[in-house]
Design an enzyme around this catalytic site. Structure first.
Site, PDB file in Angstrom:
ATOM      1  CD  GLU A   1      -2.887  -0.904   2.452  1.00 57.37           C
ATOM      2  OE1 GLU A   1      -2.597  -0.126   3.376  1.00 57.37           O
ATOM      3  OE2 GLU A   1      -3.825  -1.713   2.518  1.00 57.37           O
TER       4      GLU A   1
ATOM      5  CG  HIS B   1       9.137  22.067   7.866  1.00 60.67           C
ATOM      6  ND1 HIS B   1       8.810  22.451   6.588  1.00 60.67           N
ATOM      7  CD2 HIS B   1       8.719  23.047   8.693  1.00 60.67           C
ATOM      8  CE1 HIS B   1       8.218  23.643   6.648  1.00 60.67           C
ATOM      9  NE2 HIS B   1       8.149  24.021   7.913  1.00 60.67           N
TER      10      HIS B   1
END
Lengths: 399, 304
Positions: B215, B254
């Site tokens: 997946e 981030h």
């Protein structure tokens, strides 16, 4: 579970990491009052989750309470695709000397924790990651490793800091590790971690992703009014809200619904989450656009299946309806009961194709054939064949 | 042979007296591979479906010689149960529960790795070695399970629980069968990601080809590709990767950019696995065809 900035900061403050003085406002008048109380210049920040907030104009400076009111008025209600700003955080403006970056995260592949630190914080930190990797400190922490304060100071030194900053930033790093562990954080990111001109270390932003599966030990979730609800990348649609209601009223089985394409060709109900995602790919392979995603699995009662079918059949513009399952362990005669009810009651005029596979599928097949459903497929039929039939039926304009 | 479970497996069910535990036991009895013991603290001395229940795993090990623990307790209790099994000397554990906290999974797998344990799950539906042993209810009622999981030369491993049976059936219907089918578990930290399960299939003499259900998200497939390229895995592999049509949610913060380095997408997984020599099936029906090709069989040939 992603936390908006002001909640993340409330938690950080409890963990002993200083944050700017400030408060949340939902009206422009509130923002003005908060700015008055804070005194001096403020920052008004849209409380949204999407990245790049600063660059998208979601952070405004205001020198007076009047300007803070104006800034809040311009942000509140504004759309930041895929979100809309409903709250702003009004904070004292810091007298910034330097901006650092510090994050704590679970390194899933390595089954441990990790700290990422650099003295070049701020909006362009990803560029620093790419261009100057030697100025980024990545420190692995073992699952059972004790993190002593000296370790934080060593890392602050490695970041290239010196003097008092080593002590204060080192202390913040140590507290960040303890904070991340105590709050089941997948990610706790402070960017920037500010050193002010008067040498205070303050978290000027907070990006938190907390593991909602640990809800039973995160007492503050209740206090903050947070639940384990599914995350959505945007505001829910009417049908998504309806699906959530269908799911909520009966605890048995689950319905995961998402609208996908307004111009979709096919409405689908699928059974099994991996299978549901696979079906989207198979539809795409045959040039069909799914209008929605609806995984109705986990042994739902017939009524839940019926309501899911009804919801999907109500999507405007769809040219066919598909109900397909993976090979499931649940009792499929119950599923068939719900499908038959939807078929009989709603008398759909578009092609209505069904395949159930798995436990008691032969009985379920018989039930649906006897009920007069036009396109019922036995377990042996590959899903690709059904999708091909669907394409043909749509082209022929048949039922 | 097979991997993980076979006729010599002696399973203890931790969480034997709850509704889920009882159903699990029934399914195993139904298949002909009953567990030898159950554990529920405070219920020692009880009997569930003919299976003796103990207060602790240690007692169960002493009394029955169980060597595999199936952990069927609620998610909040999984960590304690896993460490109890480790402490009692058990080195094979299976975890059924969904929604086990990530930090708990991290501690379990980190310690398990350290002591050389083999772990499957959490959030796994079970393991079946056709003709030999079934842990859990994969395949449903008795008359169905033999049709869904035929015995044969393919090692099947899947990141999705439901797709374990769907692929098992696709392979069986295509005229092949399996040595073992295992649902790896759908979580970010699982006991046996592809990098741990592939070597088991490689070392199993009866497994002649491997099928992976992949997946999007995470970097498990990319890491598997690295392992294959290293030469550790030589058996042919067919993979199906789900999620091509799914749009990823936006990234948050981030740090992910530094860790993922562009990996985790459908394209990245196709590229990594293809370059490692794995055949990618675009449709489910292609899977048995590609497996037969890898096994040097004729498309209409049965068995192997």
């Amino acid at each position: 579970m992603k936390l908006v900035e002001h909640l993340g900061k409330r938690l950080l403050a409890r963990g002993g990491i200083p944050v700017p003085r400030g408060e949340v406002a939902t009206t422009a008048e509130d923002a003005r009052r908060i700015a008055e109380e804070l005194g001096g210049p403020v920052v008004v920040k849209a409380q949204i989750l999407a990245p790049g907030r600063g660059k998208r104009g979601g952070i405004l400076l205001a020198d007076t309470p009047e300007k803070a009111q104006e800034a809040a008025a311009s942000l509140l209600g504004r759309s930041f695709e895929p979100e809309t700003c409903r709250e702003v955080l009004v904070e004292e403006r810091l007298d910034i000397d330097r901006e650092l970056y510090a994050s704590f995260m679970v390194d899933a592949p390595k089954r441990r924790l990790s700290l990422i630190l650099t003295r070049h914080g701020g909006g362009d930190v990803e560029e620093v990651f790419r261009e100057r990797p030697d100025e980024v400190v990545v420190a692995p922490i073992g699952a059972f490793e004790r993190f002593y304060p000296f370790k934080g100071r060593e890392l602050a030194l490695q970041m290239g800091l010196s003097g008092k900053a080593v002590v204060k930033v080192g202390d913040a790093i140590t507290k960040l590790v303890a904070f991340g562990r105590a709050n089941d954080c997948r990610l706790a990111e402070i960017n920037p971690l500010v050193i002010t001109k008067d040498e205070k270390v303050i978290a000027a932003d907070a990006v938190m992703n907390v593991d909602e599966d640990a809800h039973f030990r995160l007492k503050w979730m209740k206090e903050f009014g947070l639940s384990m609800e599914e995350e959505r990348p945007r505001q829910p649609t009417e049908r998504e809200l309806e699906a959530a209601e269908i799911d909520r009223v009966d605890y048995r089985g689950s319905v995961h619904y998402q609208d996908l394409d307004e111009n979709g060709d096919v409405g689908t109900v699928t059974v099994g989450s991996g299978f549901s995602i696979t079906m989207l790919d198979v539809l795409g392979n045959f040039g069909l656009k799914p209008a929605n995603f609806c995984d109705c699995s986990g042994s739902p009662p017939a009524d839940k299946v019926y309501k899911s079918c009804k919801l999907v059949l109500g999507i405007p513009g769809i040219k066919a309806f598909l109900f397909v399952s993976g090979v499931m362990t649940q009792d499929l005669t119950v599923t068939a009961e719900g499908i038959i009810k939807a078929w009989k009651e709603l008398k759909p005029t578009i092609p209505f194709l069904v395949k159930l596979a798995g436990n008691r599928d032969r009985e379920a097949y018989q039930m649906m054939v006897e009920a007069g459903l036009p396109h019922v497929y036995p377990r042996e039929t590959p899903v690709e064949t059904i999708v091909e039939d669907c394409v043909r039926l749509i082209e022929e304009g048949g039922r | 042979m097979s991997i993980l479970v076979d006729e010599n497996t002696r399973t203890v069910i931790q969480g034997a007296t709850g509704q889920g535990g009882r159903r699990f036991i029934q399914r195993m009895i139904d298949f002909g591979s009953p567990p030898v013991a159950g554990v529920t603290p405070g219920k020692g001395g009880e009997v569930v479906e003919g299976v003796p229940v103990f207060d602790t795993v240690k007692e169960a090990v002493e009394a029955t010689g169980c060597n595999f623990s199936s952990i069927n307790v609620p998610p909040a209790l999984v960590k304690d149960a896993a460490f109890e099994a480790f402490d009692a000397g058990i080195r094979n554990i299976f975890m059924y529960a969904e929604r086990v906290p990530l930090h708990d999974a991290m501690e379990i797998m980190s310690y398990g790795d350290e002591i050389g344990a083999t772990m499957v799950g959490p959030n796994s539906p079970g393991i079946v070695s056709p003709g030999k042993y079934r842990l859990g209810g994969l395949g449903g009622d008795k008359e169905y399970v033999a049709e869904i999981f035929r015995q044969g030369p393919v090692g099947l491993c899947s990141r999705s629980g439901g797709m374990t049976s769907t692929l098992g059936y696709t392979i069986s219907q295509g005229g092949l069968g399996m040595t073992t089918a295992v649902g790896l578990g759908g979580d970010a930290i699982i006991g046996s990601p592809f990098t741990k399960i592939l070597p088991m299939f490689e070392d199993d003499p009866e497994t002649r080809a491997i099928c992976m259900f992949c997946e999007i998200g995470g970097t498990m497939e990319e890491e598997a590709a690295e392992l294959i390229k290293s030469g550790r895995i030589t058996k042919p592999i067919v993979a199906f990767i789900a999620g091509r049509q799914t749009l990823p949610g936006f990234r948050f913060g981030h740090a992910g950019a530094l860790v993922e380095k562009g990996r985790g997408t459908y394209e990245s997984k196709v590229e990594a696995l293809t370059s490692a020599g794995v055949a990618i099936a675009k449709n489910l029906q292609d899977i048995p065809v590609l497996l037969k090709r890898a096994l040097g069989m004729d498309e209409n040939e049965e068995g192997a």
